[in-house]
Design an enzyme around this catalytic site. Structure first.
Site, PDB file in Angstrom:
ATOM      1  N   GLN A  43       0.816  -1.214   0.000  1.00 31.97           N
ATOM      2  CA  GLN A  43       0.000   0.000   0.000  1.00 31.97           C
ATOM      3  C   GLN A  43       0.853   1.269   0.000  1.00 31.97           C
ATOM      4  O   GLN A  43       0.353   2.353  -0.299  1.00 31.97           O
ATOM      5  CB  GLN A  43      -0.943   0.025   1.210  1.00 31.97           C
ATOM      6  CG  GLN A  43      -2.022  -1.047   1.142  1.00 31.97           C
ATOM      7  CD  GLN A  43      -2.939  -0.957   2.341  1.00 31.97           C
ATOM      8  OE1 GLN A  43      -2.622  -1.464   3.412  1.00 31.97           O
ATOM      9  NE2 GLN A  43      -4.068  -0.288   2.184  1.00 31.97           N
ATOM     10  N   HIS A  65      -3.525  -8.278   0.984  1.00 36.56           N
ATOM     11  CA  HIS A  65      -2.792  -7.254   0.216  1.00 36.56           C
ATOM     12  C   HIS A  65      -1.461  -7.813  -0.296  1.00 36.56           C
ATOM     13  O   HIS A  65      -1.012  -7.447  -1.382  1.00 36.56           O
ATOM     14  CB  HIS A  65      -2.503  -6.021   1.072  1.00 36.56           C
ATOM     15  CG  HIS A  65      -3.637  -5.044   1.150  1.00 36.56           C
ATOM     16  ND1 HIS A  65      -4.164  -4.408   0.053  1.00 36.56           N
ATOM     17  CD2 HIS A  65      -4.332  -4.573   2.216  1.00 36.56           C
ATOM     18  CE1 HIS A  65      -5.140  -3.579   0.426  1.00 36.56           C
ATOM     19  NE2 HIS A  65      -5.261  -3.664   1.746  1.00 36.56           N
ATOM     20  N   LEU A  81      -7.539   1.520   3.531  1.00 33.92           N
ATOM     21  CA  LEU A  81      -6.939   2.843   3.318  1.00 33.92           C
ATOM     22  C   LEU A  81      -6.681   3.110   1.836  1.00 33.92           C
ATOM     23  O   LEU A  81      -6.543   4.265   1.441  1.00 33.92           O
ATOM     24  CB  LEU A  81      -5.633   2.973   4.111  1.00 33.92           C
ATOM     25  CG  LEU A  81      -5.783   2.940   5.640  1.00 33.92           C
ATOM     26  CD1 LEU A  81      -4.410   2.965   6.311  1.00 33.92           C
ATOM     27  CD2 LEU A  81      -6.644   4.088   6.134  1.00 33.92           C
ATOM     28  N   GLU A 130      -4.958  -7.705   5.657  1.00 37.19           N
ATOM     29  CA  GLU A 130      -3.604  -7.229   5.324  1.00 37.19           C
ATOM     30  C   GLU A 130      -2.822  -8.310   4.576  1.00 37.19           C
ATOM     31  O   GLU A 130      -2.080  -8.003   3.630  1.00 37.19           O
ATOM     32  CB  GLU A 130      -2.854  -6.803   6.591  1.00 37.19           C
ATOM     33  CG  GLU A 130      -3.508  -5.697   7.400  1.00 37.19           C
ATOM     34  CD  GLU A 130      -3.945  -4.499   6.583  1.00 37.19           C
ATOM     35  OE1 GLU A 130      -3.302  -4.184   5.556  1.00 37.19           O
ATOM     36  OE2 GLU A 130      -4.948  -3.867   6.946  1.00 37.19           O
TER      37      GLU A 130
END
Ligand code: NI
Length: 173
Positions: free
Chosen positions: A50, A138, A93, A135
């Protein structure tokens, strides 16, 4: 410190399977900057891709918004066991302002290396289990949308006036 810029979906780096962290990778500054970025955002979890670093690590802290700091650094994480399935609303986010209801295992056994290089094996449940799986996704190039049924995806698309990229090679079957 204000932290690092956070990539926004559908940046192709968010659909990339990340490389394992090697024993000689020096992550100290990155980890520090990732926590700053996460707390500043504000969020409870942030994965390295990210912020444009395509390596297998994430940071999370599911307690800080409720007044209990519980920072975790998870390097090369793996899920050893998962059970139960439950829906839950997840934000990201990299997809600001959008919540998607994702089905996931409720409890996981997670193994990872911490920031000192020590192998940790922890059992997580509830929101922590959900956050860690989000997470970890990701690191495999998967975002919340990739976990939705076609029908649920359409509902989210219409609700937020967004559309999904046609092909994410990392999307689960
Ligand atoms: Ni996310």
């Amino acid at each position: 410190m204000t932290g690092l810029p956070i990539l926004r979906w559908p940046d192709p780096r968010l659909a990339t399977v990340c490389d394992p962290v090697g024993p000689d990778d020096d992550l100290g500054d990155l980890i520090h900057a990732m926590f700053d970025t996460m707390y500043n955002a504000p969020g409870r979890g942030l994965a390295a891709p990210q912020v444009g670093v395509l390596k297998r690590l994430f940071v999370m802290d599911c307690g800080w918004k409720d007044g209990t700091m519980t920072p975790m650094v998870c390097i090369n994480p793996e899920i050893l066991r998962a059970d139960g399935m439950a829906p839950g609303a997840e934000g990201c986010l990299s997809i600001p302002g959008v919540l998607a209801e994702v089905m996931r295992p409720e409890r996981i056994l997670l193994r990872y290396r911490d920031q000192h290089g020590a192998v940790q094996t922890v059992e997580l449940d509830g929101f922590e289990a959900r956050c860690a799986q989000h997470e970890l996704d990701h690191l495999d190039g998967i975002v919340t949308f990739d976990r939705l049924s076609p029908e649920a995806r359409q509902v989210v698309e219409e609700a937020y006036s967004i559309s999904f990229p046609a092909n994410n090679p990392a999307r689960p079957a």
